[in-house]
Motif scaffolding. Sequence first.
Motif, PDB file in Angstrom:
ATOM      1  N   GLY A 117      39.089 -29.756  -0.952  1.00 28.42           N
ATOM      2  CA  GLY A 117      38.440 -30.967  -1.416  1.00 28.42           C
ATOM      3  C   GLY A 117      36.997 -30.786  -1.812  1.00 28.42           C
ATOM      4  N   GLN A 118      36.381 -29.633  -1.442  1.00 21.34           N
ATOM      5  CA  GLN A 118      34.991 -29.402  -1.815  1.00 21.34           C
ATOM      6  C   GLN A 118      34.942 -28.608  -3.107  1.00 21.34           C
ATOM      7  N   PRO A 119      33.900 -28.761  -3.916  1.00 19.78           N
ATOM      8  CA  PRO A 119      33.805 -28.020  -5.178  1.00 19.78           C
ATOM      9  C   PRO A 119      33.627 -26.540  -4.901  1.00 19.78           C
ATOM     10  N   PRO A 120      34.219 -25.677  -5.732  1.00 15.55           N
ATOM     11  CA  PRO A 120      34.109 -24.240  -5.518  1.00 15.55           C
ATOM     12  C   PRO A 120      32.693 -23.773  -5.760  1.00 15.55           C
ATOM     13  N   PRO A 121      32.276 -22.655  -5.102  1.00 13.98           N
ATOM     14  CA  PRO A 121      30.933 -22.132  -5.314  1.00 13.98           C
ATOM     15  C   PRO A 121      30.792 -21.556  -6.707  1.00 13.98           C
ATOM     16  N   GLN A 122      29.573 -21.489  -7.183  1.00  7.64           N
ATOM     17  CA  GLN A 122      29.327 -20.933  -8.491  1.00  7.64           C
ATOM     18  C   GLN A 122      29.584 -19.432  -8.472  1.00  7.64           C
ATOM     19  N   GLY A 123      29.883 -18.890  -9.661  1.00 14.21           N
ATOM     20  CA  GLY A 123      30.166 -17.467  -9.760  1.00 14.21           C
ATOM     21  C   GLY A 123      31.660 -17.221  -9.717  1.00 14.21           C
ATOM     22  N   LEU A 124      32.039 -15.968  -9.495  1.00 15.47           N
ATOM     23  CA  LEU A 124      33.437 -15.592  -9.466  1.00 15.47           C
ATOM     24  C   LEU A 124      34.127 -16.170  -8.241  1.00 15.47           C
ATOM     25  N   ALA A 125      35.435 -16.403  -8.377  1.00 16.61           N
ATOM     26  CA  ALA A 125      36.223 -16.871  -7.241  1.00 16.61           C
ATOM     27  C   ALA A 125      36.371 -15.745  -6.232  1.00 16.61           C
ATOM     28  N   ARG A 126      36.783 -16.107  -5.023  1.00 14.92           N
ATOM     29  CA  ARG A 126      36.981 -15.115  -3.973  1.00 14.92           C
ATOM     30  C   ARG A 126      38.453 -15.026  -3.624  1.00 14.92           C
ATOM     31  N   CYS A 127      38.881 -13.824  -3.351  1.00 14.38           N
ATOM     32  CA  CYS A 127      40.286 -13.568  -3.019  1.00 14.38           C
ATOM     33  C   CYS A 127      40.703 -14.443  -1.832  1.00 14.38           C
ATOM     34  N   TYR A 128      41.864 -15.084  -1.948  1.00 10.16           N
ATOM     35  CA  TYR A 128      42.282 -15.977  -0.867  1.00 10.16           C
ATOM     36  C   TYR A 128      42.707 -15.211   0.380  1.00 10.16           C
ATOM     37  N   ARG A 129      42.992 -13.896   0.245  1.00 10.45           N
ATOM     38  CA  ARG A 129      43.349 -13.082   1.404  1.00 10.45           C
ATOM     39  C   ARG A 129      42.151 -12.291   1.931  1.00 10.45           C
ATOM     40  N   HIS A 130      41.159 -12.071   1.074  1.00 10.70           N
ATOM     41  CA  HIS A 130      39.941 -11.355   1.465  1.00 10.70           C
ATOM     42  C   HIS A 130      38.746 -12.153   0.951  1.00 10.70           C
ATOM     43  N   PRO A 131      38.321 -13.178   1.687  1.00 12.76           N
ATOM     44  CA  PRO A 131      37.271 -14.084   1.205  1.00 12.76           C
ATOM     45  C   PRO A 131      35.930 -13.420   0.918  1.00 12.76           C
ATOM     46  N   ASP A 132      35.724 -12.195   1.388  1.00 12.67           N
ATOM     47  CA  ASP A 132      34.452 -11.517   1.145  1.00 12.67           C
ATOM     48  C   ASP A 132      34.425 -10.793  -0.197  1.00 12.67           C
ATOM     49  N   ARG A 133      35.528 -10.840  -0.946  1.00 14.92           N
ATOM     50  CA  ARG A 133      35.622 -10.084  -2.200  1.00 14.92           C
ATOM     51  C   ARG A 133      35.731 -11.046  -3.383  1.00 14.92           C
ATOM     52  N   GLU A 134      34.822 -10.874  -4.349  1.00 15.03           N
ATOM     53  CA  GLU A 134      34.879 -11.669  -5.558  1.00 15.03           C
ATOM     54  C   GLU A 134      35.876 -11.065  -6.538  1.00 15.03           C
ATOM     55  N   THR A 135      36.468 -11.906  -7.377  1.00 18.34           N
ATOM     56  CA  THR A 135      37.450 -11.416  -8.331  1.00 18.34           C
ATOM     57  C   THR A 135      37.585 -12.381  -9.493  1.00 18.34           C
ATOM     58  N   GLY A 136      37.963 -11.841 -10.630  1.00 21.88           N
ATOM     59  CA  GLY A 136      38.229 -12.676 -11.796  1.00 21.88           C
ATOM     60  C   GLY A 136      39.704 -12.753 -12.122  1.00 21.88           C
ATOM     61  N   ILE A 137      40.562 -12.202 -11.244  1.00 26.83           N
ATOM     62  CA  ILE A 137      42.006 -12.156 -11.477  1.00 26.83           C
ATOM     63  C   ILE A 137      42.699 -13.188 -10.596  1.00 26.83           C
ATOM     64  N   ARG A 138      43.742 -13.829 -11.137  1.00 24.93           N
ATOM     65  CA  ARG A 138      44.525 -14.791 -10.373  1.00 24.93           C
ATOM     66  C   ARG A 138      46.004 -14.430 -10.430  1.00 24.93           C
ATOM     67  N   CYS A 139      46.709 -14.797  -9.392  1.00 25.98           N
ATOM     68  CA  CYS A 139      48.155 -14.588  -9.336  1.00 25.98           C
ATOM     69  C   CYS A 139      48.816 -15.421 -10.432  1.00 25.98           C
ATOM     70  N   THR A 140      49.726 -14.817 -11.178  1.00 20.97           N
ATOM     71  CA  THR A 140      50.360 -15.530 -12.290  1.00 20.97           C
ATOM     72  C   THR A 140      51.360 -16.568 -11.810  1.00 20.97           C
ATOM     73  N   ARG A 141      51.720 -16.544 -10.521  1.00 19.36           N
ATOM     74  CA  ARG A 141      52.686 -17.520 -10.004  1.00 19.36           C
ATOM     75  C   ARG A 141      52.008 -18.685  -9.291  1.00 19.36           C
ATOM     76  N   CYS A 142      51.125 -18.385  -8.341  1.00 16.15           N
ATOM     77  CA  CYS A 142      50.472 -19.465  -7.588  1.00 16.15           C
ATOM     78  C   CYS A 142      49.067 -19.763  -8.080  1.00 16.15           C
ATOM     79  N   GLU A 143      48.540 -18.882  -8.957  1.00 13.52           N
ATOM     80  CA  GLU A 143      47.218 -19.038  -9.564  1.00 13.52           C
ATOM     81  C   GLU A 143      46.072 -18.958  -8.556  1.00 13.52           C
ATOM     82  N   ARG A 144      46.325 -18.421  -7.393  1.00 12.99           N
ATOM     83  CA  ARG A 144      45.234 -18.198  -6.442  1.00 12.99           C
ATOM     84  C   ARG A 144      44.513 -16.905  -6.787  1.00 12.99           C
ATOM     85  N   PRO A 145      43.190 -16.838  -6.571  1.00 16.43           N
ATOM     86  CA  PRO A 145      42.433 -15.610  -6.889  1.00 16.43           C
ATOM     87  C   PRO A 145      42.833 -14.464  -5.969  1.00 16.43           C
ATOM     88  N   ILE A 146      42.965 -13.268  -6.548  1.00 20.99           N
ATOM     89  CA  ILE A 146      43.336 -12.085  -5.779  1.00 20.99           C
ATOM     90  C   ILE A 146      42.454 -10.913  -6.181  1.00 20.99           C
TER      91      ILE A 146
END
Length: 296
Positions: free
Chosen positions: A6-35
């Motif tokens: 419910g909160q707005p995402p932070p600015q910059g690249l998204a963070r991997c949903y399994r490794h929150p300390d890692r930024e990434t520009g890639i998303r899963c093609t099925r669930c669209e979560r950042p990986i």
Amino acid sequence: MAQPHGQPPPQGLARCYRHPDRETGIRCTRCERPICPACMIAAPVGYQCPSCVAGGGPGGGPPARAARPRTLAGGVVAADPRMVTGILLGLNLAVFLAVLVVGDRLVTDLGMLGRSLDTRTYAIVGVAEGEWYRMLTSAFLHQQPWHLAFNMLGLWFLGPPLEAALGRVRFLALYLLSALAGSALSYVLAEPNVLSLGASGAIFGLFGATAVLMRRSRQDMRPILVLLAVNLVITFVWPDIAWQAHIGGLVAGGVIALAMVNAPRRGRVAVQAGTCAAVALAIVIACAVRTAELLG
């Protein structure tokens, strides 16, 4: 820390949903979560996350039958992405302890040396005399604790992410070929009677590969570029450093990583293996030419 719902995402690249300390520009093609690269599994289109591959999607369901877990470079996803890194680190430590027990004789016998007189036996020794093993054994040799500590610190921080992204076999090939390329450039350009040793060539290969991987994953490259720049400055400013090994490893690591992460899915293994073979062939040719020069 994961982003609260419910909160707005932070600015910059998204963070991997399994490794929150890692930024990434890639998303899963099925669930669209950042990986991140460690979580990317090659799919018919793009990349999927381990949850979708194992359970058919974030909500569960039957496993994807045709999607076998693969790394970004096409390697098998391993349960422990630090195994090869740990083995390499252990080998370096074991050889260092052996040097402490046996003494400098081990360094003289296994260090990188083009061609020189062995003052103990008055025999001519070195790579030019057929002691090709020195090109690899020297990459596991360290005399000073600080030298070992710096190289192993680099291996521990750079190794696991690369091993996770490439797979164990590809990561090991990258490491060893970078080490050999560093030794080869030292052999070609350095004075033949100067002894050199250390894992620095391989570590610089990991630097080059990390930069390639971060660019491929659209991550912020400033940290790795700054770290690489600092190490290059030290390379050319600090006395008695075999800069040839650093540059040779850096170039080889970058070239191999480019092929590893950018090879097309169709014929990927052939492109990757062909690139490794080409680097190995270049090393052999360069060493053969240098040997002929020293013996001529």
